[in-house]
Write an enzyme that holds these catalytic residues in place. Structure first.
Site, PDB file in Angstrom:
ATOM      1  N   LYS A  49       1.046  -1.281   0.049  1.00  0.00           N
ATOM      2  CA  LYS A  49      -0.086   0.029   0.172  1.00  0.00           C
ATOM      3  C   LYS A  49       0.902   1.212  -0.020  1.00  0.00           C
ATOM      4  O   LYS A  49       0.599   2.180  -0.721  1.00  0.00           O
ATOM      5  CB  LYS A  49      -1.101  -0.073   1.253  1.00  0.00           C
ATOM      6  CG  LYS A  49      -2.087  -1.138   1.187  1.00  0.00           C
ATOM      7  CD  LYS A  49      -2.904  -1.262   2.584  1.00  0.00           C
ATOM      8  CE  LYS A  49      -3.841  -2.325   2.437  1.00  0.00           C
ATOM      9  NZ  LYS A  49      -4.517  -2.672   3.433  1.00  0.00           N
ATOM     10  N   GLN A  93      -4.895  -1.456   9.755  1.00  0.00           N
ATOM     11  CA  GLN A  93      -4.996  -2.683   9.092  1.00  0.00           C
ATOM     12  C   GLN A  93      -5.369  -3.720  10.059  1.00  0.00           C
ATOM     13  O   GLN A  93      -5.002  -3.727  11.153  1.00  0.00           O
ATOM     14  CB  GLN A  93      -3.233  -3.056   8.909  1.00  0.00           C
ATOM     15  CG  GLN A  93      -2.951  -4.358   8.002  1.00  0.00           C
ATOM     16  CD  GLN A  93      -3.676  -4.380   6.645  1.00  0.00           C
ATOM     17  OE1 GLN A  93      -3.665  -3.269   6.031  1.00  0.00           O
ATOM     18  NE2 GLN A  93      -4.182  -5.489   6.254  1.00  0.00           N
ATOM     19  N   ASP A 116     -11.264   2.943   4.244  1.00  0.00           N
ATOM     20  CA  ASP A 116     -11.932   1.453   4.035  1.00  0.00           C
ATOM     21  C   ASP A 116     -13.304   1.296   3.965  1.00  0.00           C
ATOM     22  O   ASP A 116     -13.891   0.425   3.911  1.00  0.00           O
ATOM     23  CB  ASP A 116     -11.362   0.686   5.424  1.00  0.00           C
ATOM     24  CG  ASP A 116     -10.272  -0.041   5.105  1.00  0.00           C
ATOM     25  OD1 ASP A 116      -9.855  -0.599   3.939  1.00  0.00           O
ATOM     26  OD2 ASP A 116      -9.326  -0.292   6.180  1.00  0.00           O
TER      27      ASP A 116
HETATM   28  N1  GUN Z   1      -7.013  -6.696   6.171  1.00  0.00           N
HETATM   29  C1  GUN Z   1      -7.130  -7.488   5.027  1.00  0.00           C
HETATM   30  N2  GUN Z   1      -8.006  -6.723   4.322  1.00  0.00           N
HETATM   31  C2  GUN Z   1      -7.992  -5.321   4.684  1.00  0.00           C
HETATM   32  C3  GUN Z   1      -8.820  -4.446   4.127  1.00  0.00           C
HETATM   33  O1  GUN Z   1      -9.056  -4.168   3.041  1.00  0.00           O
HETATM   34  N3  GUN Z   1      -8.588  -3.282   5.025  1.00  0.00           N
HETATM   35  C4  GUN Z   1      -7.977  -3.218   6.266  1.00  0.00           C
HETATM   36  N4  GUN Z   1      -7.915  -2.445   7.122  1.00  0.00           N
HETATM   37  N5  GUN Z   1      -7.505  -4.337   6.941  1.00  0.00           N
HETATM   38  C5  GUN Z   1      -7.489  -5.474   5.936  1.00  0.00           C
END
Ligand code: GUN
Length: 283
Positions: A49, A93, A116
């Protein structure tokens, strides 16, 4: 003939478009990612990311907190980021270490910085088919990939395997809002093959290798594989038995190079959208 739904190429185009838009702005979008603990998969996702955020021209900040972080210090960080006018998107995350309860934190993120789309306000807006500030990245990426390939959603039977808050549930709402007939299957579902065989669009999001085998798939279906399983040799696999299914399905996503890159591209798109929302409402 089967079409491989190439998420990597689609995501690269989206990222290039974002990069170009950002280069024309007088301001810089800011994305803050919080990583608590040292889950190896999460560390890899966060690094990816960061790379893409930097590519897009964002201000990208990673906050790495130790595994034993207290509830109070995580809440303090979220509060600080909520107030930071250089930050447009905050991503916590997941999963969090066991002593921290996810929703104690997700609902403290400013809904207008909830990149998100996991805040209850954004989840509620999605449920009501009212525009959320941000739509969860993986489901949004799936819809985008289908639309990019002109795969019809309206009137189709869509079956999702997996009922997570991150993928299955928000995806069911997006598909419903696109007028699909939606079924969500999960670990307690009986006669799964009977259900999946009726799917025009089958999405598997369980993280279980060979969850979807050729016998479970209707001829000419579209198969979306959200699973990411890292094998001992370091290679990535999905939920779907790709080699057996690719000649049955009319469209199928690969792993890697399918939904993974689309998820990251949507995260960058959400960050830019939240940034533009902020700057345009200030004008
Ligand atoms: N862990 C796995 N997929 C995601 C996601 O799309 N967002 C977040 N914040 N954590 C994750």
């Amino acid at each position: 003939m089967t079409t491989i739904l190439d998420g990597k190429t689609c995501a690269d185009k989206i990222l290039d478009n974002i990069k170009e838009q950002v280069s024309k702005l007088d301001t810089t979008p800011g994305l803050a990612v919080i990583l608590v603990g040292n889950n190896p998969a999460s560390s890899i996702y966060v690094k990816n990311k960061e790379k893409k955020a930097q590519y897009a021209g964002f201000n990208s900040i990673i906050h790495k907190l130790p595994k034993n972080t207290t509830k109070e210090s995580l809440l303090n960080l979220i509060e600080k980021l909520n107030k930071d006018c250089n930050i447009d998107g905050i991503l916590l995350q997941l999963p969090l270490p066991k002593h921290l309860n996810t929703y104690d934190f997700l609902d403290k993120i400013d809904p207008k910085k909830d990149v998100d789309g996991f805040h209850p306000i954004n989840a509620g807006k999605l449920l009501l088919n009212e525009k959320p500030y941000a739509i969860p990245c993986t489901p949004k990426g799936i819809i985008r990939l289908l639309k990019t390939h002109n795969i019809q959603i309206e009137g189709k039977n869509a079956v999702i395997i997996g009922r997570s808050n991150i993928v299955g549930k928000p995806l069911s709402m997006l598909l419903l809002n696109e007028n699909a007939t939606v079924t969500i299957a999960h670990s307690k579902t009986k006669n799964l093959p009977e259900i999946t065989k009726k799917a025009d669009i089958l999405i598997s999001a369980t993280g279980t290798e060979n969850m979807v085998t050729a016998e479970m798939v209707k001829k000419n279906a579209t198969i979306i594989d959200v699973g990411i399983i890292r094998k001992d040799d370091g290679k990535l696999r999905g939920d779907v038995d790709f080699d057996a299914i690719k000649d049955v399905a009319s469209n199928i996503t690969p792993v890697p190079g399918g939904i993974g890159p689309m998820t990251i591209a949507m995260l960058m798109e959400n960050t830019l959208e939240l940034h533009l929302l902020k700057t345009r409402t200030k004008e």
